[in-house]
Write a protein that holds these residues in place. Structure first.
Motif, PDB file in Angstrom:
ATOM      1  N   SER A  28      47.922  24.611  54.084  1.00 13.77           N
ATOM      2  CA  SER A  28      48.292  23.183  54.185  1.00 13.77           C
ATOM      3  C   SER A  28      49.422  22.864  53.211  1.00 13.77           C
ATOM      4  CB  SER A  28      47.092  22.252  54.003  1.00 13.77           C
ATOM      5  OG  SER A  28      46.535  22.450  52.746  1.00 13.77           O
ATOM      6  N   ALA A  29      49.455  23.536  52.072  1.00 16.16           N
ATOM      7  CA  ALA A  29      50.586  23.317  51.145  1.00 16.16           C
ATOM      8  C   ALA A  29      51.888  23.786  51.796  1.00 16.16           C
ATOM      9  CB  ALA A  29      50.349  24.082  49.855  1.00 16.16           C
ATOM     10  N   LEU A  30      51.857  24.904  52.484  1.00 14.56           N
ATOM     11  CA  LEU A  30      53.060  25.437  53.141  1.00 14.56           C
ATOM     12  C   LEU A  30      53.468  24.577  54.333  1.00 14.56           C
ATOM     13  CD1 LEU A  30      52.431  29.302  53.039  1.00 14.56           C
ATOM     14  CD2 LEU A  30      53.940  27.941  51.567  1.00 14.56           C
ATOM     15  N   GLY A  31      52.541  23.714  54.759  1.00 10.22           N
ATOM     16  CA  GLY A  31      52.885  22.804  55.863  1.00 10.22           C
ATOM     17  C   GLY A  31      53.834  21.701  55.408  1.00 10.22           C
ATOM     18  N   THR A  32      53.863  21.501  54.078  1.00  9.75           N
ATOM     19  CA  THR A  32      54.718  20.390  53.596  1.00  9.75           C
ATOM     20  C   THR A  32      55.835  20.871  52.669  1.00  9.75           C
ATOM     21  OG1 THR A  32      53.240  20.108  51.713  1.00  9.75           O
ATOM     22  CG2 THR A  32      52.764  18.773  53.660  1.00  9.75           C
ATOM     23  N   SER A  37      51.865  27.613  45.268  1.00  3.10           N
ATOM     24  CA  SER A  37      51.512  28.418  44.084  1.00  3.10           C
ATOM     25  C   SER A  37      50.008  28.600  43.976  1.00  3.10           C
ATOM     26  CB  SER A  37      52.042  27.723  42.821  1.00  3.10           C
ATOM     27  OG  SER A  37      51.664  26.360  42.834  1.00  3.10           O
ATOM     28  N   LEU A  38      49.635  29.810  43.591  1.00  5.87           N
ATOM     29  CA  LEU A  38      48.214  30.196  43.432  1.00  5.87           C
ATOM     30  C   LEU A  38      48.054  30.772  42.026  1.00  5.87           C
ATOM     31  CD1 LEU A  38      45.352  31.025  44.457  1.00  5.87           C
ATOM     32  CD2 LEU A  38      46.418  33.112  45.378  1.00  5.87           C
ATOM     33  N   VAL A  39      47.124  30.213  41.260  1.00  9.27           N
ATOM     34  CA  VAL A  39      46.853  30.714  39.908  1.00  9.27           C
ATOM     35  C   VAL A  39      45.544  31.497  39.935  1.00  9.27           C
ATOM     36  CG1 VAL A  39      46.602  30.143  37.466  1.00  9.27           C
ATOM     37  CG2 VAL A  39      48.004  28.672  38.962  1.00  9.27           C
ATOM     38  N   LEU A  40      45.628  32.762  39.547  1.00  8.08           N
ATOM     39  CA  LEU A  40      44.457  33.650  39.607  1.00  8.08           C
ATOM     40  C   LEU A  40      43.649  33.583  38.315  1.00  8.08           C
ATOM     41  CD1 LEU A  40      46.050  36.838  41.221  1.00  8.08           C
ATOM     42  CD2 LEU A  40      44.879  34.920  42.360  1.00  8.08           C
ATOM     43  N   THR A  41      42.354  33.775  38.451  1.00  7.22           N
ATOM     44  CA  THR A  41      41.501  33.891  37.278  1.00  7.22           C
ATOM     45  C   THR A  41      41.150  35.359  37.085  1.00  7.22           C
ATOM     46  OG1 THR A  41      39.449  33.163  36.219  1.00  7.22           O
ATOM     47  CG2 THR A  41      39.342  33.543  38.594  1.00  7.22           C
ATOM     48  N   GLY A  42      40.698  35.674  35.888  1.00  4.12           N
ATOM     49  CA  GLY A  42      40.324  37.065  35.582  1.00  4.12           C
ATOM     50  C   GLY A  42      38.823  37.221  35.602  1.00  4.12           C
ATOM     51  N   GLY A  43      38.342  38.225  34.871  1.00  2.80           N
ATOM     52  CA  GLY A  43      36.908  38.497  34.844  1.00  2.80           C
ATOM     53  C   GLY A  43      36.491  39.306  36.067  1.00  2.80           C
ATOM     54  N   PHE A 133      50.427  23.091  40.182  1.00  3.41           N
ATOM     55  CA  PHE A 133      50.022  24.283  40.933  1.00  3.41           C
ATOM     56  C   PHE A 133      49.226  23.844  42.165  1.00  3.41           C
ATOM     57  CE2 PHE A 133      51.460  27.207  37.795  1.00  3.41           C
ATOM     58  CZ  PHE A 133      51.166  26.679  36.537  1.00  3.41           C
ATOM     59  N   ASP A 134      49.377  24.554  43.259  1.00  2.00           N
ATOM     60  CA  ASP A 134      48.642  24.146  44.463  1.00  2.00           C
ATOM     61  C   ASP A 134      47.163  24.530  44.383  1.00  2.00           C
ATOM     62  OD1 ASP A 134      50.584  23.018  46.512  1.00  2.00           O
ATOM     63  OD2 ASP A 134      51.642  24.757  45.721  1.00  2.00           O
ATOM     64  N   VAL A 135      46.892  25.782  44.052  1.00  6.18           N
ATOM     65  CA  VAL A 135      45.485  26.235  43.990  1.00  6.18           C
ATOM     66  C   VAL A 135      45.264  26.935  42.649  1.00  6.18           C
ATOM     67  CG1 VAL A 135      43.686  27.644  45.065  1.00  6.18           C
ATOM     68  CG2 VAL A 135      45.422  26.524  46.495  1.00  6.18           C
ATOM     69  N   ASN A 186      44.909  21.543  34.346  1.00  5.53           N
ATOM     70  CA  ASN A 186      44.700  20.295  35.097  1.00  5.53           C
ATOM     71  C   ASN A 186      45.896  19.920  35.960  1.00  5.53           C
ATOM     72  OD1 ASN A 186      42.043  19.547  34.579  1.00  5.53           O
ATOM     73  ND2 ASN A 186      42.576  18.739  32.558  1.00  5.53           N
ATOM     74  N   ALA A 187      47.017  20.608  35.759  1.00  2.00           N
ATOM     75  CA  ALA A 187      48.209  20.344  36.585  1.00  2.00           C
ATOM     76  C   ALA A 187      48.051  21.076  37.917  1.00  2.00           C
ATOM     77  CB  ALA A 187      49.466  20.810  35.862  1.00  2.00           C
ATOM     78  N   SER A 188      47.022  20.676  38.647  1.00  2.00           N
ATOM     79  CA  SER A 188      46.649  21.410  39.871  1.00  2.00           C
ATOM     80  C   SER A 188      46.293  20.422  40.979  1.00  2.00           C
ATOM     81  CB  SER A 188      45.423  22.291  39.603  1.00  2.00           C
ATOM     82  OG  SER A 188      45.699  23.199  38.563  1.00  2.00           O
ATOM     83  N   ARG A 189      46.779  20.718  42.169  1.00  2.00           N
ATOM     84  CA  ARG A 189      46.397  19.894  43.326  1.00  2.00           C
ATOM     85  C   ARG A 189      44.943  20.167  43.715  1.00  2.00           C
ATOM     86  NH1 ARG A 189      51.905  21.043  44.536  1.00  2.00           N
ATOM     87  NH2 ARG A 189      53.124  19.104  44.819  1.00  2.00           N
ATOM     88  N   SER A 190      44.505  21.419  43.500  1.00  2.00           N
ATOM     89  CA  SER A 190      43.075  21.675  43.722  1.00  2.00           C
ATOM     90  C   SER A 190      42.619  22.819  42.824  1.00  2.00           C
ATOM     91  CB  SER A 190      42.801  22.012  45.191  1.00  2.00           C
ATOM     92  OG  SER A 190      43.550  23.139  45.561  1.00  2.00           O
ATOM     93  N   VAL A 191      41.387  22.692  42.363  1.00  2.00           N
ATOM     94  CA  VAL A 191      40.778  23.698  41.494  1.00  2.00           C
ATOM     95  C   VAL A 191      39.557  24.255  42.210  1.00  2.00           C
ATOM     96  CG1 VAL A 191      39.535  24.082  39.317  1.00  2.00           C
ATOM     97  CG2 VAL A 191      41.565  22.603  39.350  1.00  2.00           C
ATOM     98  N   ILE A 192      39.423  25.579  42.208  1.00  2.00           N
ATOM     99  CA  ILE A 192      38.229  26.218  42.764  1.00  2.00           C
ATOM    100  C   ILE A 192      37.557  27.018  41.654  1.00  2.00           C
ATOM    101  CG2 ILE A 192      37.340  27.913  44.411  1.00  2.00           C
ATOM    102  CD1 ILE A 192      39.673  27.260  46.250  1.00  2.00           C
TER     103      ILE A 192
END
Ligand code: 6PG
Length: 241
Positions: A28-32, A37-43, A133-135, A186-192
């Motif tokens: 949906s981000a690429l639709g607009t 951008s995708l930020v990866l977590t570790g662990g 960031f988008d995700v 917190n500079a994120s459109r969505s957090v998972i």
């Protein structure tokens, strides 16, 4: 705050759902916009999700239009067993071949120098547009830490810098860390949030119900989706809200 909590009976179901939600949000981000951008977590928790993305979602979207960042890393070489970059490269990046990967430069002279360099690359990526960031993917420590921001650390109070060098508690596999700060996360459109295992029960409960944890500071302008397993959140029953 727009927060949903979904509980899954197995790790595989959690990983499938997470991979679907990540690809849906990026599509949906690429639709607009041209790029997302995708930020990866570790662990260890995200490994399964990354593998599902690499194996089942190679054609779900144009990964060439995705810019991948890291929420934190340990100050070790990228081929070190404790490297978050190394884990992502092995489980995800070789499979999806994203257009750009902004690895945290852990070959800099010091953690502070790596943090400074990473902040410069984030700022130059977003140029003069708003840093958003988008995700944003996040895990949760048993002490409710996020990225490499630990309970009681002054780093949690940072309001200006996007990236800092931090120290994991005594006994951690690698103490020297580089981490995005709360404002950057917190500079994120969505957090998972991806959380599994009984060791995380108290961290989830404290974060969701009394709010006095590092993870509770995550209040993005957009949505927060908690994707958890039964072991981590047995007394669920919360509806999406
Ligand atoms: C890291 C992660 C960290 C992780 C939690 C949970 O560098 O370790 O960014 O914040 O998400 O510690 O880790 P597990 O998924 O291994 O429980």
């Amino acid at each position: 705050m727009n927060r949903t909590i979904k509980v899954y009976s197995t790790s595989q179901l959690l990983a499938q759902a997470a991979a679907n939600q990540i690809t849906q949000l990026l599509k949906s981000a690429l639709g607009t916009r041209d790029r997302a951008s995708l930020v990866l977590t570790g662990g260890s928790t995200p490994r399964r999700t990354y593998q599902v993305l690499a194996e089942q979602h190679q054609n779900s979207l144009d990964w060439q239009r995705i810019d991948v960042f890291f929420g934190d890393d340990r100050f070790v070489p990228h081929d070190h067993p404790e490297s978050n970059y190394g884990m992502a490269a092995e489980t995800l990046l070789e499979g999806i071949q994203p257009g750009a990967v902004y690895a945290i430069p852990t070959d800099e002279a010091s953690p502070a120098a790596a943090a400074e360099a990473y902040e410069a690359s984030i700022r130059s990526h977003f140029k003069n547009t708003r840093i958003l960031f988008d995700v944003m993917l996040l895990g949760l420590g048993a002490d409710a830490h996020i990225a490499s921001l630990f309970p009681g650390s002054d780093d949690l109070e940072e309001t200006e810098r996007l990236v800092v060098a931090s120290k994991a508690p005594e006994g951690s596999p690698v103490r020297d860390r580089i981490t995005l700060t709360v404002p950057a996360l917190n500079a994120s459109r969505s957090v998972i949030f991806l959380v599994e295992g009984s060791k995380k029960q108290q961290a989830i409960r404290k974060t969701l119900h009394d709010g006095n944890t590092p993870a509770a500071r995550i209040r993005p302008s957009g949505k927060i989706a908690w994707l958890v397993d039964e072991a981590a959140y047995p007394d669920h029953g919360e509806s999406a809200r």
